[in-house]
Motif scaffolding. Structure first.
Motif, short mmCIF file in Angstrom:
data_model
loop_
_atom_site.label_atom_id
_atom_site.label_comp_id
_atom_site.label_asym_id
_atom_site.label_seq_id
_atom_site.Cartn_x
_atom_site.Cartn_y
_atom_site.Cartn_z
N GLY A 40 14.18 26.32 -5.43
CA GLY A 40 13.46 25.41 -4.55
C GLY A 40 13.99 25.48 -3.13
O GLY A 40 14.82 26.32 -2.79
N PRO A 41 13.52 24.57 -2.29
CA PRO A 41 13.96 24.56 -0.89
C PRO A 41 15.44 24.15 -0.76
O PRO A 41 15.92 23.32 -1.52
N LEU A 57 21.53 20.73 1.26
CA LEU A 57 20.67 19.88 0.45
C LEU A 57 19.65 20.76 -0.28
O LEU A 57 18.92 21.51 0.35
N HIS A 58 19.62 20.62 -1.57
CA HIS A 58 18.70 21.38 -2.44
C HIS A 58 17.62 20.43 -2.92
O HIS A 58 17.92 19.44 -3.58
N GLY A 59 16.36 20.72 -2.59
CA GLY A 59 15.27 19.84 -2.97
C GLY A 59 15.18 18.66 -2.01
O GLY A 59 15.85 18.61 -0.99
N ASP A 60 14.32 17.70 -2.36
CA ASP A 60 14.09 16.53 -1.52
C ASP A 60 14.29 15.28 -2.35
O ASP A 60 13.46 14.97 -3.21
N GLY A 64 11.81 12.42 -5.78
CA GLY A 64 12.15 12.10 -7.16
C GLY A 64 12.33 13.31 -8.05
O GLY A 64 12.62 13.17 -9.22
N ALA A 65 12.14 14.50 -7.53
CA ALA A 65 12.32 15.73 -8.29
C ALA A 65 13.82 16.07 -8.34
O ALA A 65 14.61 15.49 -7.61
N PRO A 66 14.20 17.02 -9.19
CA PRO A 66 15.60 17.43 -9.19
C PRO A 66 16.06 17.79 -7.78
O PRO A 66 15.33 18.41 -7.01
N HIS A 67 17.27 17.36 -7.47
CA HIS A 67 17.85 17.64 -6.15
C HIS A 67 19.37 17.56 -6.24
O HIS A 67 19.91 16.98 -7.18
N ALA A 68 20.02 18.17 -5.26
CA ALA A 68 21.48 18.13 -5.21
C ALA A 68 21.93 18.39 -3.78
O ALA A 68 21.26 19.10 -3.02
N GLN A 69 23.05 17.81 -3.45
CA GLN A 69 23.72 18.14 -2.20
C GLN A 69 25.11 18.64 -2.57
O GLN A 69 25.81 18.01 -3.36
N VAL A 70 25.48 19.80 -2.03
CA VAL A 70 26.79 20.38 -2.27
C VAL A 70 27.54 20.29 -0.95
O VAL A 70 27.08 20.81 0.07
#
Length: 182
Positions: A40-41, A57-60, A64-70
């Motif tokens: 994803g984005p 940041l992965h996703g938005d 409400g979709a899967p997302h993560a910040q590393v």
């Protein structure tokens, strides 16, 4: 800037360009990681100039979709994660509720999970709560933190990022969409 705080497009994009330049300058100070196999984005996320955290940041999260910040930082990982956890869920409105929530967080023991970082297994302390999780580990003089939802922590792997430009580009695309310029 107008009296109402509205920034004209040229001024807004000038501020974004200045921020991008600060990110380029501080990018070499700390390692930066992306989720391996993420389709994803991904864009620049939280980025503090002074020793981090620096993050992607992965996703938005707003969708409400899967997302993560590393994130990477030279500051204490567990304390930073506790702060993130304090900010999630219901807002506390008084000192007593804040202290109670802080005490509850302090008492929760993390589970340990192995997450591959550039192919090496690294032990992360992991806290889970209400569909969200936070993981943290210390490595080579810096800390790595992950804040995620909708992802299985046992399936996560991280890979180093050598070039920040695609993530700056992705953030500018997202900003154009949010501003209605696309």
């Amino acid at each position: 800037m107008d009296v109402d705080g509205h920034v004209e497009p040229d001024g807004f994009w000038a501020m974004v360009a200045e921020g991008d330049q600060r990110i380029r300058e501080t990018f070499p100070e700390l390692p930066c990681f992306a989720l391996a196999h993420w389709d994803g984005p991904v864009m620049v996320g939280e980025w503090n100039d002074d020793n981090g955290p620096h993050g992607l940041l992965h996703g938005d999260p707003g969708l409400g979709a899967p997302h993560a910040q590393v994130l990477t930082t030279v500051h204490g990982v567990n304390q930073s994660i506790r702060t993130m956890r304090l900010g999630s869920g219901q807002t506390v409105t008084d000192k007593d509720s804040f202290r109670q929530k802080l005490n509850e967080l302090e008492l929760q023991e993390p589970r340990m999970v192995g997450i591959a970082v550039d192919g090496d297994e690294v032990e992360f302390a992991l806290w889970q709560e209400a569909g969200k999780w936070w993981g943290g580990a210390e490595r080579d003089g810096y800390g790595i933190m992950i804040e995620a939802a909708g992802l299985d922590p046992d399936q996560v792997a991280l890979q180093s990022v050598d070039n920040i430009e695609p993530y700056l580009d992705a953030r500018r695309v997202w900003l154009r969409q949010v501003r209605g310029e696309v």
